[in-house]
Design an enzyme around this catalytic site. Structure first.
Site, PDB file in Angstrom:
ATOM      1  N   SER A  65       0.847  -1.195   0.000  1.00 13.83           N
ATOM      2  CA  SER A  65       0.000   0.000   0.000  1.00 13.83           C
ATOM      3  C   SER A  65       0.882   1.244   0.000  1.00 13.83           C
ATOM      4  O   SER A  65       2.108   1.145   0.058  1.00 13.83           O
ATOM      5  CB  SER A  65      -0.880   0.003   1.240  1.00 13.83           C
ATOM      6  OG  SER A  65      -0.097   0.369   2.359  1.00 13.83           O
ATOM      7  N   LYS A  66       0.222   2.397  -0.050  1.00 10.72           N
ATOM      8  CA  LYS A  66       0.959   3.668  -0.088  1.00 10.72           C
ATOM      9  C   LYS A  66       1.934   3.793   1.078  1.00 10.72           C
ATOM     10  O   LYS A  66       2.985   4.405   0.972  1.00 10.72           O
ATOM     11  CB  LYS A  66      -0.025   4.842  -0.059  1.00 10.72           C
ATOM     12  CG  LYS A  66      -0.721   5.040  -1.379  1.00 10.72           C
ATOM     13  CD  LYS A  66      -1.039   6.518  -1.598  1.00 10.72           C
ATOM     14  CE  LYS A  66      -1.732   6.730  -2.933  1.00 10.72           C
ATOM     15  NZ  LYS A  66      -3.194   6.792  -2.823  1.00 10.72           N
TER      16      LYS A  66
END
Ligand code: GLU
Length: 483
Positions: free
Chosen positions: A250-251
């Site tokens: 994820s980010k």
């Protein structure tokens, strides 16, 4: 059956590595089967969709070589079709208006939680009478549209990656919202699970290949295919890309968008190659380094893994370095120039031969294009200074004498070449009566300001072409003599 696949990114952010990997699998499958690869922009989330993200997504796909045959189609331009299909389902009695307020829905979920039940819509507005609807509307309530999901249904499909997958209707969360709230008999903004099916039917998509995170949407979508009277496509859910801890990338894991990888100096070829390996194993006898065209020739779902694939920076770096090391020098120079320019290094485009010599010098040690900036700083910046280690080397006994010998020999040499550079080095060895190793280390410290770096003689020849060597040797001599 002709193969038609699609990538359907939502332009709510830059092209994510997971989306790019899904795009690759779709592209490989399309190319393997002489099929059609469609690009559809799923921009119905008006608050979060941005044209610059669409731009970034299209640029990223093109950069990776994932050419699409049809599209881009934008969902916001297809609203009429969605409204028409919703109206059909309303007319058939498969969709109804539900008037629950957010507070009522919250209270319902709280009660379910208290009873230790999974949260779901309890279908309480499925059978409202026209009078009840009118009464809610008179109160100012705006209805959402819900699609009926029968609890006793069982939904099964033969997944291209996972084999038979079965879901029970009662596990799908109750009747599903397919359009947001709107005044009275208007139709509100239609939502993902509905529009995706309408589009996939309309675009005659034969295989839905997408990330495993969509697996829970598939049973709902299968019910919508049935409701719309459409033929089911085949579904294949590819494993997720995981971070080193084994969670979905994820980010928070830092770099996750294709343009960031591009900026860091990964080549499109290495990224595409690496992402293909993240989830697909090439057949026996096929090398690990391949173009997407080679992968397409060999691609099939039987070699797509079920388990999630951990993102491995070391492997990606290794692959990228392989691509950079074998790239022709003129091409590599073209790719490096923008990095040098971005670092504000003074480049003389007329000096192409110098730049290519520099590229050839750096190429064997490059992992990413961006690395060239730090590695070549001493060749562009006049006053690079000296690292602690280099200064210590220069302060050693006899180094000043050696440097004086070298400076004198250099001043007497009209132009430094591969042929005469060793004589200049020998002048230093003789002047100070030291081993050649001492002279070489001192020269590296003097010329590059550091004790580590690319080939020293080649570096020196490049510095000499720009008359940067003599001033540096003199500066080093001053340091060496303690002034
Ligand atoms: N817009 C969806 C996404 O970006 C597409 C999912 C699908 O392929 O159905 O995740």
């Amino acid at each position: 059956m002709s193969v038609r696949v699609r990538i359907a990114p939502s332009p709510t952010g830059k092209l994510h590595i997971g989306t790019a990997r899904t795009a690759i699998f779709n592209w490989l499958f399309a190319r393997h089967n002489n099929g059609t690869f469609v690009l559809r922009i799923e921009d119905t989330d008006l608050e979060r969709s941005r044209p610059e993200h669409t731009q970034n997504i299209m640029e990223g796909l093109s950069w990776l070589g994932l050419t699409w045959d049809e599209g881009p189609f934008c969902q916001t331009q297809r609203m009429e079709l969605y409204h028409q299909k919703i109206q059909d389902l309303l007319d058939k009695g498969l969709v109804y208006r539900a008037y629950d307020t957010p507070e009522e829905l919250d209270a319902m979920r709280e009660a379910q939680k208290a009873r230790n039940e999974a949260p779901r819509y309890d279908n309480r507005h499925r059978h409202l009478t026209p009078e009840q609807c009118a009464a809610f509307e008179a109160e100012g309530r705006k209805p959402v549209l819900r699609f009926k999901i029968e609890d006793d249904r069982e939904i099964s499909w033969n997944d291209l990656v996972r084999g038979t997958v079965t879901w029970k209707g009662r596990d799908l969360g109750g009747d599903m919202v397919i359009a947001r709230a709107a005044e009275g008999s208007n139709i509100g903004q239609p939502l993902y699970n509905f529009v995706v099916v309408v589009d996939d039917v309309d675009m005659q998509i034969s295989h839905i290949i997408r990330g495993e995170d969509h697996i829970g949407n598939t049973p709902k979508q299968i019910l919508l295919y049935e409701a719309l009277g459409a033929t089911l496509p085949l579904f294949g859910h590819t494993p997720l890309i995981l971070n080193t801890a084994g969670a979905k990338l994820s980010k928070r894991d830092g770099v996750t968008s294709i343009s960031d990888f591009q900026q860091m100096g990964y080549t499109a070829e290495a990224i595409a190659n690496y992402m293909t390996l993240l989830g697909w194993s090439p057949p026996e006898g096929m090398a690990e380094i391949f173009s997407i065209e080679e992968a397409a020739a060999n691609f099939g779902f039987e070699r797509v893994n079920k388990a999630g694939a951990k993102f491995d920076w070391d492997k990606l770096n290794w692959l990228n370095s392989q691509y950079l090391h074998k790239m022709p020098i003129d091409q590599l120079t073209d790719r490096l120039v923008p990095y040098w320019q971005a670092a504000d290094y003074a480049l003389d485009p007329q000096d192409r031969s110098w730049l290519e010599q520099l590229t050839a010098l750096l190429a064997p040690s490059l992992v990413r294009l961006e690395d060239a900036v730090a590695m070549s700083k001493y060749l562009f910046i006049a006053d690079v200074g000296f690292t602690e280690e280099a200064a210590t080397q220069l302060r050693q006994d006899n180094v000043a004498t050696a440097l004086k010998g070298i400076i004198a020999a250099l001043e007497a040499t009209p132009s430094l070449t591969e042929g005469n550079v060793q004589e200049v080095i020998q002048a230093g060895v003789k002047a100070a009566s030291v081993k050649k190793g001492v002279v070489m280390r001192s020269l590296r410290a003097a010329l590059t300001g550091d004790m580590h770096g690319p080939d020293l003689v080649q570096s020196w020849l490049l510095l000499n072409q720009h008359q940067m060597d003599l001033p540096r040797l003199k500066q080093a001599l001053a340091l060496s003599m303690g002034s």
